[in-house]
Design an enzyme around this catalytic site. Structure first.
Site, PDB file in Angstrom:
ATOM      1  N   LYS A   1       0.919  -1.306  -0.120  1.00  0.00           N
ATOM      2  CA  LYS A   1      -0.432  -0.042   0.164  1.00  0.00           C
ATOM      3  C   LYS A   1       0.533   0.951  -0.289  1.00  0.00           C
ATOM      4  CE  LYS A   1      -0.178   0.099   5.186  1.00  0.00           C
ATOM      5  NZ  LYS A   1      -1.448  -0.253   6.175  1.00  0.00           N
TER       6      LYS A   1
ATOM      7  N   ARG B   1     -10.947   0.634  15.427  1.00  0.00           N
ATOM      8  CA  ARG B   1     -10.622   1.945  14.039  1.00  0.00           C
ATOM      9  C   ARG B   1     -11.263   0.689  12.433  1.00  0.00           C
ATOM     10  NH1 ARG B   1      -5.167   2.093  11.501  1.00  0.00           N
ATOM     11  NH2 ARG B   1      -5.555  -0.144  10.825  1.00  0.00           N
TER      12      ARG B   1
ATOM     13  N   TYR C   1      17.022  29.795   6.383  1.00  0.00           N
ATOM     14  CA  TYR C   1      15.622  29.760   6.666  1.00  0.00           C
ATOM     15  C   TYR C   1      16.315  30.693   8.247  1.00  0.00           C
ATOM     16  CZ  TYR C   1      13.702  30.379   2.147  1.00  0.00           C
ATOM     17  OH  TYR C   1      12.815  30.425   1.298  1.00  0.00           O
TER      18      TYR C   1
ATOM     19  N   MET D   1      12.346  23.785   1.101  1.00  0.00           N
ATOM     20  CA  MET D   1      11.498  23.038   0.219  1.00  0.00           C
ATOM     21  C   MET D   1      12.105  22.319  -0.963  1.00  0.00           C
ATOM     22  SD  MET D   1       8.471  24.163  -2.475  1.00  0.00           S
ATOM     23  CE  MET D   1       7.709  25.481  -1.002  1.00  0.00           C
TER      24      MET D   1
HETATM   25  C1  LIG Z   1      -0.862  -1.781   7.194  1.00  0.00           C
HETATM   26  C2  LIG Z   1      -1.169  -2.942   7.516  1.00  0.00           C
HETATM   27  C3  LIG Z   1      -0.372  -4.198   7.633  1.00  0.00           C
HETATM   28  C4  LIG Z   1       1.012  -4.508   7.597  1.00  0.00           C
HETATM   29  O1  LIG Z   1       1.655  -3.784   8.947  1.00  0.00           O
HETATM   30  P1  LIG Z   1       3.474  -3.616   9.639  1.00  0.00           P
HETATM   31  O2  LIG Z   1       3.631  -2.901  10.700  1.00  0.00           O
HETATM   32  O3  LIG Z   1       3.819  -2.723   7.966  1.00  0.00           O
HETATM   33  O4  LIG Z   1       3.223  -5.214   9.432  1.00  0.00           O
HETATM   34  C5  LIG Z   1      -1.012  -5.244   7.985  1.00  0.00           C
HETATM   35  N1  LIG Z   1      -2.454  -4.895   8.018  1.00  0.00           N
HETATM   36  C6  LIG Z   1      -2.946  -4.496   8.418  1.00  0.00           C
HETATM   37  C7  LIG Z   1      -4.622  -4.111   8.185  1.00  0.00           C
HETATM   38  C8  LIG Z   1      -2.910  -2.532   7.651  1.00  0.00           C
HETATM   39  O5  LIG Z   1      -3.189  -1.621   7.746  1.00  0.00           O
END
Ligand SMILES: *Cc1c(COP(=O)(O)O)cnc(C)c1O
Length: 338
Positions: free
Chosen positions: A33, A117, A248, A293
């Site tokens: 992701k 969540r 800066y 930047m």
């Molecule tokens: C991002 C995510 C993972 C991976 O987590 P890591 O700590 O990077 O291994 C696994 N399960 C869910 C639901 C996630 O959102």
């Protein structure tokens, strides 16, 4: 130009360690992701394929479509659009999602076992299974996520117990709602290393594969290697006299004559500005003054400067976590596999 180098050797080494921990390469789903945690979606998909990984996890359908040819199965965490596709499987994060999905879509049900969540509540599991069946969706998996797998506490055990209850319920209701036994998984990187004997069907591994897992000191510390190195090129070198300032708002003052160089990486590239004046590179060059930047200044005169080899050290200086620095790295920075 800043360059991101990706070490094939480090990645394969990490995957070896993970495969050994979970018992089989086929149990690994690599989490790609958010541009593969900033490493580059296509680059990491290709490397994963080369290693023999069959499964990936992504945030959305666009990401899934980009890497489809490299995997047999892709789990999509967040959905607004759903397509019936033999390779794509959608996470159900809430009951309200179910009625929007087309008949025949592959799904995995996420259950909230304590993180509060995403996922249906534990007492909504039967309702979810019944709606999945009515809607004609194909249930492939049931999963959950831990809130504190990386910390030494009883929480991981507590969530595991909750997930056990979920499993029992899903198995008990199988005949009634007519699905095949789904796979069950709860582990991200940290959770996988909490097991003495890993006994789940799959690990969803992100940060450990990239070699940047950090756990509480008393927990198992696998010998992982960071895959990414970020470097920048020098633009100019100058000698500062005592009392002169850099950048800066003049936040760095030279206490004596010193050589400083400007590099072509800044907060637009994802270098978090909060690390200004607080970071030293692996070669001992000190970050001087505010990050701009597109530029930042360091001691010394190296032509190419390694900004970080282990992102967690940079993240610490910036008061955040490695994950945030990684995903913030600009997608246009060139990624090179070495
Ligand atoms: C991002 C995510 C993972 C991976 O987590 P890591 O700590 O990077 O291994 C696994 N399960 C869910 C639901 C996630 O959102």
């Amino acid at each position: 130009m800043a360059i991101i180098r990706l070490s094939r050797k480090a990645y394969f080494h990490n995957l070896d360690i993970i495969a050994q921990k979970v018992g089989a390469v086929s149990k690994i789903a690599v989490v790609l992701k958010d541009n593969a945690y900033g490493h580059g979606l296509l680059e990491m998909a290709k490397l994963s394929h080369e290693y023999g990984i069959k499964e990936a996890v992504v945030h959305n359908v666009n990401e899934a479509n980009e890497i489809k040819e490299y995997f047999e199965k892709i789990l999509v965490f967040a959905g607004h659009e759903y397509f019936v596709d033999e390779k794509l499987c959608y996470a159900i994060n809430a009951l309200s999602q179910i009625e929007k999905m087309p008949r025949g879509a592959l799904v995995e049900l996420k259950v909230d076992t304590g993180m509060h969540r995403n996922g249906v509540a534990m007492d909504e599991v039967e309702k979810a299974l019944s709606q999945i069946s009515e809607q004609g969706l194909v249930l492939k998996g049931v999963f959950t996520h831990n809130r504190s797998a990386d910390t030494l506490s009883s929480e991981w055990f507590w969530q595991r117990k909750n997930f056990e209850k979920v499993k029992e319920k899903v198995l008990a209701l199988q005949a009634e709602y007519g699905y095949e036994i789904p796979r069950f998984h709860s582990s991200n990187s940290a959770a996988a290393f909490r097991f003495k004997e890993f006994d789940e069907d799959l690990v969803r591994v992100g940060i450990a594969a990239y070699g940047c897992l950090e756990m509480d000191e008393t927990l198992e510390q696998p010998d992982l290697q960071p895959v990414m190195t970020l470097t920048a090129q020098k633009i100019a070198t100058r000698t500062l006299q005592q009392g002169e300032h850099v950048g800066y708002n003049a936040t760095f003052r030279a206490e004596k004559e010193m050589v400083v160089s400007t590099y072509d990486v800044g907060y637009a590239d994802g270098l978090i500005r909060a690390a200004s004046n607080r970071y030293t590179t692996p070669d001992g060059e000190q970050l001087l003054g505010r990050i701009s930047m597109d530029n930042s200044s360091f001691t010394g005169a190296k032509e190419e400067l390694v900004i970080f080899e282990n992102v967690n050290r940079y993240a610490e200086a910036a008061g955040t976590i490695g994950y945030e620095v990684l995903v913030g790295l600009h997608p246009e920075i060139k990624r090179v596999i070495i």
